[in-house]
Write a protein that holds these residues in place. Structure first.
Motif, PDB file in Angstrom:
ATOM      1  N   ASP A  49      83.060   0.081 -20.258  1.00 17.55           N
ATOM      2  CA  ASP A  49      83.052  -0.275 -18.835  1.00 17.55           C
ATOM      3  C   ASP A  49      82.150   0.655 -18.031  1.00 17.55           C
ATOM      4  OD1 ASP A  49      83.960  -2.412 -17.277  1.00 17.55           O
ATOM      5  OD2 ASP A  49      85.287  -1.097 -16.161  1.00 17.55           O
ATOM      6  N   PHE A  52      78.926  -0.891 -18.355  1.00 12.51           N
ATOM      7  CA  PHE A  52      78.889  -2.118 -17.548  1.00 12.51           C
ATOM      8  C   PHE A  52      78.665  -1.780 -16.075  1.00 12.51           C
ATOM      9  CE2 PHE A  52      80.871  -5.226 -14.782  1.00 12.51           C
ATOM     10  CZ  PHE A  52      80.304  -6.412 -15.228  1.00 12.51           C
ATOM     11  N   VAL A  53      79.398  -0.799 -15.578  1.00 12.71           N
ATOM     12  CA  VAL A  53      79.305  -0.471 -14.141  1.00 12.71           C
ATOM     13  C   VAL A  53      77.894   0.002 -13.785  1.00 12.71           C
ATOM     14  CG1 VAL A  53      80.194   1.024 -12.302  1.00 12.71           C
ATOM     15  CG2 VAL A  53      81.787  -0.101 -13.843  1.00 12.71           C
ATOM     16  N   PHE A  56      76.122  -3.009 -13.287  1.00 17.40           N
ATOM     17  CA  PHE A  56      76.699  -3.777 -12.174  1.00 17.40           C
ATOM     18  C   PHE A  56      76.099  -3.324 -10.827  1.00 17.40           C
ATOM     19  CE2 PHE A  56      80.649  -4.522  -9.453  1.00 17.40           C
ATOM     20  CZ  PHE A  56      80.576  -5.908  -9.493  1.00 17.40           C
ATOM     21  N   GLU A  90      83.058   5.380  -8.302  1.00  9.99           N
ATOM     22  CA  GLU A  90      83.571   4.813  -9.555  1.00  9.99           C
ATOM     23  C   GLU A  90      82.864   5.432 -10.766  1.00  9.99           C
ATOM     24  OE1 GLU A  90      84.821   0.794  -9.097  1.00  9.99           O
ATOM     25  OE2 GLU A  90      83.914   0.286 -11.026  1.00  9.99           O
ATOM     26  N   TYR A 117      77.256  -9.792 -21.202  1.00 16.14           N
ATOM     27  CA  TYR A 117      77.687  -9.799 -19.799  1.00 16.14           C
ATOM     28  C   TYR A 117      76.569  -9.233 -18.912  1.00 16.14           C
ATOM     29  CZ  TYR A 117      81.544 -10.088 -16.382  1.00 16.14           C
ATOM     30  OH  TYR A 117      82.362 -10.446 -15.326  1.00 16.14           O
ATOM     31  N   ILE A 141      83.901 -11.506 -10.386  1.00 19.24           N
ATOM     32  CA  ILE A 141      83.950 -10.305 -11.243  1.00 19.24           C
ATOM     33  C   ILE A 141      84.981  -9.307 -10.694  1.00 19.24           C
ATOM     34  CG2 ILE A 141      82.620  -8.292 -12.014  1.00 19.24           C
ATOM     35  CD1 ILE A 141      80.117 -10.091 -12.068  1.00 19.24           C
ATOM     36  N   GLU A 142      84.948  -9.104  -9.395  1.00 19.63           N
ATOM     37  CA  GLU A 142      85.865  -8.122  -8.789  1.00 19.63           C
ATOM     38  C   GLU A 142      87.307  -8.660  -8.800  1.00 19.63           C
ATOM     39  OE1 GLU A 142      84.571  -5.467  -8.840  1.00 19.63           O
ATOM     40  OE2 GLU A 142      83.306  -4.912  -7.141  1.00 19.63           O
ATOM     41  N   TYR A 145      89.250  -8.078 -12.109  1.00 22.05           N
ATOM     42  CA  TYR A 145      89.770  -6.714 -12.268  1.00 22.05           C
ATOM     43  C   TYR A 145      90.928  -6.462 -11.307  1.00 22.05           C
ATOM     44  CZ  TYR A 145      87.214  -4.242 -15.877  1.00 22.05           C
ATOM     45  OH  TYR A 145      86.779  -3.798 -17.096  1.00 22.05           O
ATOM     46  N   TRP A 170      91.749  -0.266  -9.393  1.00 21.94           N
ATOM     47  CA  TRP A 170      91.425  -1.664  -9.049  1.00 21.94           C
ATOM     48  C   TRP A 170      92.646  -2.432  -8.541  1.00 21.94           C
ATOM     49  CZ3 TRP A 170      89.291   0.718 -13.416  1.00 21.94           C
ATOM     50  CH2 TRP A 170      87.904   0.884 -13.377  1.00 21.94           C
ATOM     51  N   GLU A 212      84.607 -12.021 -19.314  1.00 16.43           N
ATOM     52  CA  GLU A 212      85.661 -11.020 -19.078  1.00 16.43           C
ATOM     53  C   GLU A 212      86.619 -10.978 -20.276  1.00 16.43           C
ATOM     54  OE1 GLU A 212      86.243  -8.688 -16.810  1.00 16.43           O
ATOM     55  OE2 GLU A 212      84.672  -9.165 -15.375  1.00 16.43           O
ATOM     56  N   PHE A 215      84.994  -9.264 -22.999  1.00 12.83           N
ATOM     57  CA  PHE A 215      84.920  -7.833 -22.678  1.00 12.83           C
ATOM     58  C   PHE A 215      86.225  -7.130 -23.057  1.00 12.83           C
ATOM     59  CE2 PHE A 215      84.345  -3.940 -20.355  1.00 12.83           C
ATOM     60  CZ  PHE A 215      82.978  -3.756 -20.307  1.00 12.83           C
TER      61      PHE A 215
HETATM   62  C1  LIG Z   1      83.903  -5.917 -17.145  1.00 12.56           C
HETATM   63  C2  LIG Z   1      84.188  -5.558 -15.726  1.00 12.56           C
HETATM   64  N1  LIG Z   1      84.481  -6.522 -14.833  1.00 12.56           N
HETATM   65  C3  LIG Z   1      84.724  -6.143 -13.529  1.00 12.56           C
HETATM   66  C4  LIG Z   1      84.687  -4.857 -13.104  1.00 12.56           C
HETATM   67  C5  LIG Z   1      84.997  -4.496 -11.718  1.00 12.56           C
HETATM   68  N2  LIG Z   1      83.909  -3.974 -11.016  1.00 12.56           N
HETATM   69  C6  LIG Z   1      84.369  -3.914 -14.078  1.00 12.56           C
HETATM   70  N3  LIG Z   1      84.308  -2.598 -13.778  1.00 12.56           N
HETATM   71  N4  LIG Z   1      84.120  -4.257 -15.395  1.00 12.56           N
END
Ligand SMILES: Cc1ncc(CN)c(N)n1
Length: 223
Positions: A49, A52-53, A56, A90, A117, A141-142, A145, A170, A212, A215
Motif C-alpha cells: 500500500d 500504491f499511495v 496515487f 499518509e 491497479y 477508491i477512497e 478504504y 481511514w 481492490e 489488492f
Molecule cells: C489499494 C488502496 N485503495 C485505497 C486507498 C485509500 N487511499 C489506499 N491507500 N490503497
C-alpha cells in the motif's frame, strides 16, 4: 408529491452490492476486525500500500488539474487539495509504521495486483479522461478504504490494539466526511453527464472494486 429520483451512485451501490461488499468486507478486513489477522499479511499489505499511495498522489494531482479546468464549482478544488495534502502525512505514517514492524520499504517490489491497479490510475491521468470519470474513481477508491476500515473501528470490533491506529486512519469521521464530499461532487457531475460518460464511470468504478479485491488478496496467507 413528486417522487425523488435515485442518485446515480446510490443506484450503482444497489445494483453492484455484491461487488461492493466483496471489496469492503474482504477476508483481510474481516480478520483485522476479529483479531485473527496474521502479522505477515498485515506487513505485505503495508508495504504494497505504501507503493500504491506513492502512485496515487500523481493520480489525485491529475484530478485536481481536471477540476481546475473543467469544474463548474470552485469549491471542488479545495476538497481535492485537502485530500491531496493529507497524503503527505499518509506517506510519513507508512514510513513510521513500516519501521515499527521492520518492513524494509526500499526493498519492496510491487506485486502484479498492485502494478495492475497503478496502471489503471496512470491511464486515468491522461488528458482525454474527463473530470466526471476521474472524480468518480477518486471517490470509489477512497470510499472502499473508508467503508472497510470503519468496519474495524465499530463497537464490537476485536482489532488488535497495535493495529487500531491503522484502522483509525481511514475509519475516522474526518475521512468519512471527506468521502461524503467526494461523493457529493461525483453525484453532481454524474447527474449532468452524457450516457457515454455515465457508462465509462460505471465500468471504471467496477474495475476499481475488482482491483481492490485483488489488492487485498495479495495479503492472503500463502498468497
Ligand atoms: C489499494 C488502496 N485503495 C485505497 C486507498 C485509500 N487511499 C489506499 N491507500 N490503497
Amino acid at each position: 408529491m413528486e417522487e425523488k429520483k435515485m442518485e446515480v451512485i446510490e443506484a450503482w451501490l444497489r445494483k453492484h452490492r455484491l461487488q461492493y461488499t466483496g471489496a469492503t468486507r474482504h477476508p483481510f478486513i474481516l480478520s483485522l476486525r476479529d483479531g485473527t489477522i496474521h502479522m505477515s499479511s498485515f506487513k505485505t499489505w503495508l508495504a504494497q500500500d505504501y507503493l500504491f499511495v506513492r502512485a496515487f498522489v500523481p493520480f489525485v494531482a491529475s484530478v485536481l488539474i481536471k477540476a481546475w479546468k473543467e469544474s463548474d464549482d470552485s469549491s471542488d478544488m479545495e476538497v481535492i487539495l485537502r485530500g491531496m495534502a493529507s497524503l503527505d502525512d499518509e506517506i510519513a505514517w507508512f514510513k513510521r509504521e513500516a519501521s515499527k514492524w521492520d518492513v524494509p520499504l526500499s526493498d519492496v517490489a510491487p506485486q502484479e495486483a498492485n502494478i495492475n491497479y497503478c496502471k489503471l490510475l496512470e491511464s486515468l491521468m491522461r488528458e482525454d479522461v474527463g473530470y466526471t470519470v476521474a472524480i468518480t474513481v477518486l471517490w470509489g477508491i477512497e470510499a472502499v478504504y473508508q467503508e472497510s476500515f470503519a468496519y474495524c473501528v465499530e463497537e464490537g470490533s476485536k482489532t488488535p490494539p497495535e493495529l487500531k491506529e491503522t484502522c483509525e486512519r481511514w475509519g475516522n469521521e474526518g475521512f468519512g466526511q471527506y468521502c461524503q464530499s467526494l461523493q457529493k461532487i461525483a453525484t453532481r457531475r454524474l447527474q449532468k453527464a452524457s450516457e457515454d460518460e455515465l457508462k465509462k464511470a460505471e465500468v471504471t468504478f467496477l474495475s476499481v472494486l475488482e482491483l481492490e479485491v485483488e489488492f487485498w488478496n495479495m495479503s492472503r496467507v500463502n498468497a
